[in-house]
Scaffold this motif. Structure first.
Motif, PDB file in Angstrom:
ATOM      1  N   GLY A 134      -5.302  55.794 -16.229  1.00 36.97           N
ATOM      2  CA  GLY A 134      -6.441  55.615 -15.331  1.00 36.97           C
ATOM      3  C   GLY A 134      -7.405  56.782 -15.323  1.00 36.97           C
ATOM      4  O   GLY A 134      -7.415  57.619 -16.221  1.00 36.97           O
ATOM      5  N   LEU A 135      -8.160  56.843 -14.267  1.00 37.33           N
ATOM      6  CA  LEU A 135      -9.273  57.788 -14.171  1.00 37.33           C
ATOM      7  C   LEU A 135      -8.834  59.251 -14.296  1.00 37.33           C
ATOM      8  O   LEU A 135      -9.577  60.080 -14.816  1.00 37.33           O
ATOM      9  CB  LEU A 135      -9.936  57.570 -12.800  1.00 37.33           C
ATOM     10  CG  LEU A 135     -11.406  57.874 -12.603  1.00 37.33           C
ATOM     11  CD1 LEU A 135     -12.283  57.299 -13.688  1.00 37.33           C
ATOM     12  CD2 LEU A 135     -11.854  57.335 -11.239  1.00 37.33           C
ATOM     13  N   TYR A 136      -7.634  59.580 -13.841  1.00 35.95           N
ATOM     14  CA  TYR A 136      -7.200  60.981 -13.855  1.00 35.95           C
ATOM     15  C   TYR A 136      -6.971  61.504 -15.265  1.00 35.95           C
ATOM     16  O   TYR A 136      -6.984  62.702 -15.496  1.00 35.95           O
ATOM     17  CB  TYR A 136      -5.902  61.153 -13.044  1.00 35.95           C
ATOM     18  CG  TYR A 136      -6.076  60.967 -11.554  1.00 35.95           C
ATOM     19  CD1 TYR A 136      -7.277  60.540 -11.018  1.00 35.95           C
ATOM     20  CD2 TYR A 136      -5.031  61.209 -10.684  1.00 35.95           C
ATOM     21  CE1 TYR A 136      -7.429  60.341  -9.657  1.00 35.95           C
ATOM     22  CE2 TYR A 136      -5.174  61.034  -9.319  1.00 35.95           C
ATOM     23  CZ  TYR A 136      -6.378  60.588  -8.814  1.00 35.95           C
ATOM     24  OH  TYR A 136      -6.526  60.410  -7.467  1.00 35.95           O
ATOM     25  N   PHE A 137      -6.709  60.589 -16.195  1.00 38.00           N
ATOM     26  CA  PHE A 137      -6.383  61.032 -17.552  1.00 38.00           C
ATOM     27  C   PHE A 137      -7.455  60.644 -18.569  1.00 38.00           C
ATOM     28  O   PHE A 137      -7.323  60.949 -19.743  1.00 38.00           O
ATOM     29  CB  PHE A 137      -5.017  60.475 -17.976  1.00 38.00           C
ATOM     30  CG  PHE A 137      -3.886  61.118 -17.223  1.00 38.00           C
ATOM     31  CD1 PHE A 137      -3.275  62.263 -17.710  1.00 38.00           C
ATOM     32  CD2 PHE A 137      -3.464  60.613 -15.997  1.00 38.00           C
ATOM     33  CE1 PHE A 137      -2.250  62.880 -17.003  1.00 38.00           C
ATOM     34  CE2 PHE A 137      -2.441  61.215 -15.282  1.00 38.00           C
ATOM     35  CZ  PHE A 137      -1.834  62.355 -15.780  1.00 38.00           C
ATOM     36  N   GLY A 138      -8.523  59.975 -18.120  1.00 33.52           N
ATOM     37  CA  GLY A 138      -9.564  59.538 -19.049  1.00 33.52           C
ATOM     38  C   GLY A 138     -10.456  60.693 -19.467  1.00 33.52           C
ATOM     39  O   GLY A 138     -10.457  61.760 -18.847  1.00 33.52           O
TER      40      GLY A 138
ATOM     41  N   VAL B  98     -19.536  61.991 -16.531  1.00 34.97           N
ATOM     42  CA  VAL B  98     -18.941  60.739 -16.976  1.00 34.97           C
ATOM     43  C   VAL B  98     -17.430  60.875 -16.855  1.00 34.97           C
ATOM     44  O   VAL B  98     -16.846  61.831 -17.324  1.00 34.97           O
ATOM     45  CB  VAL B  98     -19.299  60.440 -18.455  1.00 34.97           C
ATOM     46  CG1 VAL B  98     -18.642  59.142 -18.911  1.00 34.97           C
ATOM     47  CG2 VAL B  98     -20.800  60.373 -18.640  1.00 34.97           C
ATOM     48  N   GLU B  99     -16.806  59.914 -16.173  1.00 36.50           N
ATOM     49  CA  GLU B  99     -15.343  59.863 -16.099  1.00 36.50           C
ATOM     50  C   GLU B  99     -14.959  58.506 -16.671  1.00 36.50           C
ATOM     51  O   GLU B  99     -15.592  57.509 -16.334  1.00 36.50           O
ATOM     52  CB  GLU B  99     -14.848  59.902 -14.646  1.00 36.50           C
ATOM     53  CG  GLU B  99     -15.440  60.982 -13.806  1.00 36.50           C
ATOM     54  CD  GLU B  99     -14.455  62.079 -13.450  1.00 36.50           C
ATOM     55  OE1 GLU B  99     -13.346  62.091 -14.011  1.00 36.50           O
ATOM     56  OE2 GLU B  99     -14.822  62.916 -12.611  1.00 36.50           O
ATOM     57  N   THR B 100     -13.914  58.461 -17.452  1.00 32.43           N
ATOM     58  CA  THR B 100     -13.560  57.164 -18.021  1.00 32.43           C
ATOM     59  C   THR B 100     -12.223  56.673 -17.476  1.00 32.43           C
ATOM     60  O   THR B 100     -11.294  57.441 -17.286  1.00 32.43           O
ATOM     61  CB  THR B 100     -13.494  57.226 -19.557  1.00 32.43           C
ATOM     62  OG1 THR B 100     -12.781  58.393 -19.924  1.00 32.43           O
ATOM     63  CG2 THR B 100     -14.877  57.285 -20.160  1.00 32.43           C
ATOM     64  N   LEU B 101     -12.189  55.369 -17.221  1.00 31.81           N
ATOM     65  CA  LEU B 101     -10.993  54.739 -16.654  1.00 31.81           C
ATOM     66  C   LEU B 101     -10.408  53.837 -17.736  1.00 31.81           C
ATOM     67  O   LEU B 101     -11.015  52.830 -18.086  1.00 31.81           O
ATOM     68  CB  LEU B 101     -11.421  53.920 -15.433  1.00 31.81           C
ATOM     69  CG  LEU B 101     -10.377  53.528 -14.399  1.00 31.81           C
ATOM     70  CD1 LEU B 101     -11.030  52.830 -13.234  1.00 31.81           C
ATOM     71  CD2 LEU B 101      -9.245  52.727 -14.939  1.00 31.81           C
ATOM     72  N   VAL B 102      -9.290  54.255 -18.288  1.00 28.84           N
ATOM     73  CA  VAL B 102      -8.695  53.505 -19.394  1.00 28.84           C
ATOM     74  C   VAL B 102      -7.311  52.995 -18.990  1.00 28.84           C
ATOM     75  O   VAL B 102      -6.511  53.761 -18.448  1.00 28.84           O
ATOM     76  CB  VAL B 102      -8.548  54.406 -20.648  1.00 28.84           C
ATOM     77  CG1 VAL B 102      -7.931  53.632 -21.807  1.00 28.84           C
ATOM     78  CG2 VAL B 102      -9.890  54.992 -21.056  1.00 28.84           C
ATOM     79  N   TYR B 103      -7.064  51.713 -19.201  1.00 35.58           N
ATOM     80  CA  TYR B 103      -5.705  51.173 -19.091  1.00 35.58           C
ATOM     81  C   TYR B 103      -5.462  50.211 -20.239  1.00 35.58           C
ATOM     82  O   TYR B 103      -6.368  49.478 -20.634  1.00 35.58           O
ATOM     83  CB  TYR B 103      -5.495  50.421 -17.759  1.00 35.58           C
ATOM     84  CG  TYR B 103      -4.965  51.324 -16.671  1.00 35.58           C
ATOM     85  CD1 TYR B 103      -3.711  51.897 -16.775  1.00 35.58           C
ATOM     86  CD2 TYR B 103      -5.742  51.622 -15.551  1.00 35.58           C
ATOM     87  CE1 TYR B 103      -3.235  52.753 -15.798  1.00 35.58           C
ATOM     88  CE2 TYR B 103      -5.269  52.484 -14.569  1.00 35.58           C
ATOM     89  CZ  TYR B 103      -4.007  53.034 -14.715  1.00 35.58           C
ATOM     90  OH  TYR B 103      -3.526  53.887 -13.751  1.00 35.58           O
ATOM     91  N   THR B 104      -4.253  50.222 -20.759  1.00 30.03           N
ATOM     92  CA  THR B 104      -3.889  49.227 -21.765  1.00 30.03           C
ATOM     93  C   THR B 104      -2.953  48.207 -21.116  1.00 30.03           C
ATOM     94  O   THR B 104      -2.328  48.486 -20.090  1.00 30.03           O
ATOM     95  CB  THR B 104      -3.140  49.871 -22.943  1.00 30.03           C
ATOM     96  OG1 THR B 104      -1.907  50.419 -22.451  1.00 30.03           O
ATOM     97  CG2 THR B 104      -3.961  50.977 -23.594  1.00 30.03           C
TER      98      THR B 104
ATOM     99  N   ASN C 181      -3.434  54.408 -10.625  1.00 27.87           N
ATOM    100  CA  ASN C 181      -3.272  55.820 -10.282  1.00 27.87           C
ATOM    101  C   ASN C 181      -4.120  56.303  -9.088  1.00 27.87           C
ATOM    102  O   ASN C 181      -3.582  56.811  -8.092  1.00 27.87           O
ATOM    103  CB  ASN C 181      -3.582  56.643 -11.539  1.00 27.87           C
ATOM    104  CG  ASN C 181      -2.939  58.003 -11.501  1.00 27.87           C
ATOM    105  OD1 ASN C 181      -2.523  58.475 -10.447  1.00 27.87           O
ATOM    106  ND2 ASN C 181      -2.854  58.650 -12.649  1.00 27.87           N
ATOM    107  N   LEU C 182      -5.423  56.114  -9.178  1.00 29.78           N
ATOM    108  CA  LEU C 182      -6.305  56.626  -8.117  1.00 29.78           C
ATOM    109  C   LEU C 182      -6.077  55.901  -6.790  1.00 29.78           C
ATOM    110  O   LEU C 182      -5.914  56.547  -5.737  1.00 29.78           O
ATOM    111  CB  LEU C 182      -7.771  56.464  -8.555  1.00 29.78           C
ATOM    112  CG  LEU C 182      -8.830  56.705  -7.493  1.00 29.78           C
ATOM    113  CD1 LEU C 182      -8.830  58.154  -7.020  1.00 29.78           C
ATOM    114  CD2 LEU C 182     -10.216  56.343  -8.037  1.00 29.78           C
ATOM    115  N   PHE C 183      -6.021  54.576  -6.820  1.00 31.88           N
ATOM    116  CA  PHE C 183      -5.796  53.830  -5.574  1.00 31.88           C
ATOM    117  C   PHE C 183      -4.437  54.217  -4.980  1.00 31.88           C
ATOM    118  O   PHE C 183      -4.273  54.356  -3.769  1.00 31.88           O
ATOM    119  CB  PHE C 183      -5.814  52.316  -5.816  1.00 31.88           C
ATOM    120  CG  PHE C 183      -7.115  51.774  -6.349  1.00 31.88           C
ATOM    121  CD1 PHE C 183      -8.310  52.461  -6.199  1.00 31.88           C
ATOM    122  CD2 PHE C 183      -7.147  50.556  -7.022  1.00 31.88           C
ATOM    123  CE1 PHE C 183      -9.508  51.958  -6.695  1.00 31.88           C
ATOM    124  CE2 PHE C 183      -8.339  50.034  -7.516  1.00 31.88           C
ATOM    125  CZ  PHE C 183      -9.519  50.735  -7.361  1.00 31.88           C
TER     126      PHE C 183
END
Ligand code: NAD
Length: 360
Positions: free
Chosen positions: A139-143, A157-163, A242-244
């Motif tokens: 999620g956002l913390y690791f993007g 820019v922050e990126t929110l990635v999930y697979t 993660n963030l929520f």
């Protein structure tokens, strides 16, 4: 035999982990299991001894153990070190990463004897027993993040990635947990706005077919934040990203009233990490004022989630409830008319009850 790496850390960490291992040892004697405790250095104390907040020897110890019990790290003495040497950023985050613990479980349980300690009305929280399952490594913390200069200021820019796979593995944990509890799972997202949440919802919906015995519902995060203070007992297991999860698990924790009572488990596919939610509390360290119950309950979570010893885990939880019913309190949860005890006395009372098996 179960090998447990014990990382006491700083401040009240050593005081509370000593009581947690005492209670685990008592559970071992009562139920016939052998626990072997091996201590390792972490945090400020490790930095002072070795120049590293997470020495290689500690990592090796953790990786070769069956589970890890951590106290707490940090304190004013180490606040001015460069970030990568500070106890939290330099030890806790790398340890979680090294163990690849992607699911963080934070139970929020209100013991009947402490229902008055919550800031909410007792009838709203009495008997509350929920678990927030938070995705911990995506999620956002690791993007990817970046900051750029633009006319008139800056742009971030922050990126929110999930697979799919990242969502599946944490969701499976939550379904399995719900199956062992009240069989109710609430998946929390923001699917009306975020694409990542829409994938999250699809994955959870697909997986629900494998768990027909678990009742699943989806809730938007803003509504969930409100429902948690309005009617928290409607929930059993809350699953979220993660963030929520960072925000909702703190909100849920506060329903119980005291930081000294909150355990956590961080689980991956290997060694699990168990720690109280609180920090090293330098303001009360070394004075026998710390509440060891969060650490003791973290030990119970270890028995349940890493070793599958449900009976022993439940015995520890019941012993905590009994000691509170009997009126014993550490300073942080003290009320008029109750008996104040030290950190060590609280640990001893719980351990004795676990060993004797005289529980309410
Ligand atoms: P904290 O959780 O250590 O303390 C907050 C307040 O709660 C303090 O007044 C403390 O006395 C009280 N408290 C905490 N645990 C208690 C317990 N078991 N019994 C009784 N009272 C308790 O948070 P903080 O003061 O913000 O941070 C202190 C240090 O801990 C900092 O260096 C911080 O970086 C570190 N920290 C570490 C962790 C961790 O190791 N997981 C988590 C949070 C903070």
């Amino acid at each position: 035999m179960y090998r447990i790496a014990v990382l006491p850390g700083d401040g009240i960490g050593p005081e509370v982990t000593a009581q947690a291992t005492r209670v685990l040892a008592a559970a071992g004697r009562r139920f016939g299991y052998e626990f072997c405790f091996q201590e390792g250095l972490i945090g400020g104390i490790a930095y002072d001894a070795t120049g590293q907040p997470l020495p290689q020897a500690t990592l090796d110890l953790c990786r070769s153990s069956d589970a890890v019990l951590l106290g707490a790290v940090g304190g004013p003495k180490w606040d001015n070190l460069p970030v990568h040497l500070r106890p939290e950023a330099g030890a806790l985050l790398p340890l979680r990463k090294a163990l690849n613990v992607y699911a963080n479980l934070r139970p929020a349980m209100v013991f009947p004897a402490l229902a008055q300690a919550s800031t909410l009305k007792p009838e709203v929280v009495e008997g509350l027993d929920i678990v927030v399952v938070r995705e911990l490594t995506g999620g956002l913390y690791f993007g990817e993040k970046r900051r750029e200069e633009i006319p008139g200021g800056q742009r971030v820019v922050e990126t929110l990635v999930y697979t799919t796979q990242e969502i599946q593995r944490v969701a499976r944990r939550a379904f399995e947990l719900a199956r062992k509890r009240k069989k109710k799972l609430t998946s929390v997202d923001k699917a009306n706005v975020l694409e990542s949440s829409r994938l999250w919802r699809e994955v959870v919906t697909d997986m629900a077919r494998e768990y027909p015995d678990v009742e699943v519902n989806h809730m938007l995060v803003d509504n969930c934040a409100m429902q948690l203070v309005r009617n928290p007992k409607q929930f059993d297991v809350l699953l979220t990203e993660n963030l929520f999860g960072d925000i909702l698990s703190d909100e849920a924790a506060q329903l119980t009233g005291s930081l000294g009572m909150l355990p956590s488990a961080s689980l991956g596919d290997g060694v699990g990490l168990y720690e109280p939610v609180h920090g090293s509390a330098p303001d009360i360290a070394g004075r026998q004022l710390a509440n060891p119950i969060a650490a003791v309950l973290s030990g119970a979570l270890m028995l349940r989630h890493s070793f599958g010893l449900e009976e022993a885990a439940a015995a520890i939880e019941r012993a905590v409830a009994t000691v509170l019913e009997q009126g014993y309190r550490t300073a942080d949860i003290m009320e008029p008319g109750k008996h104040q005890v030290t950190t060590t006395e609280m640990g001893r009372l719980i351990a004795e009850l676990v060993e004797r098996g005289e529980l309410v």
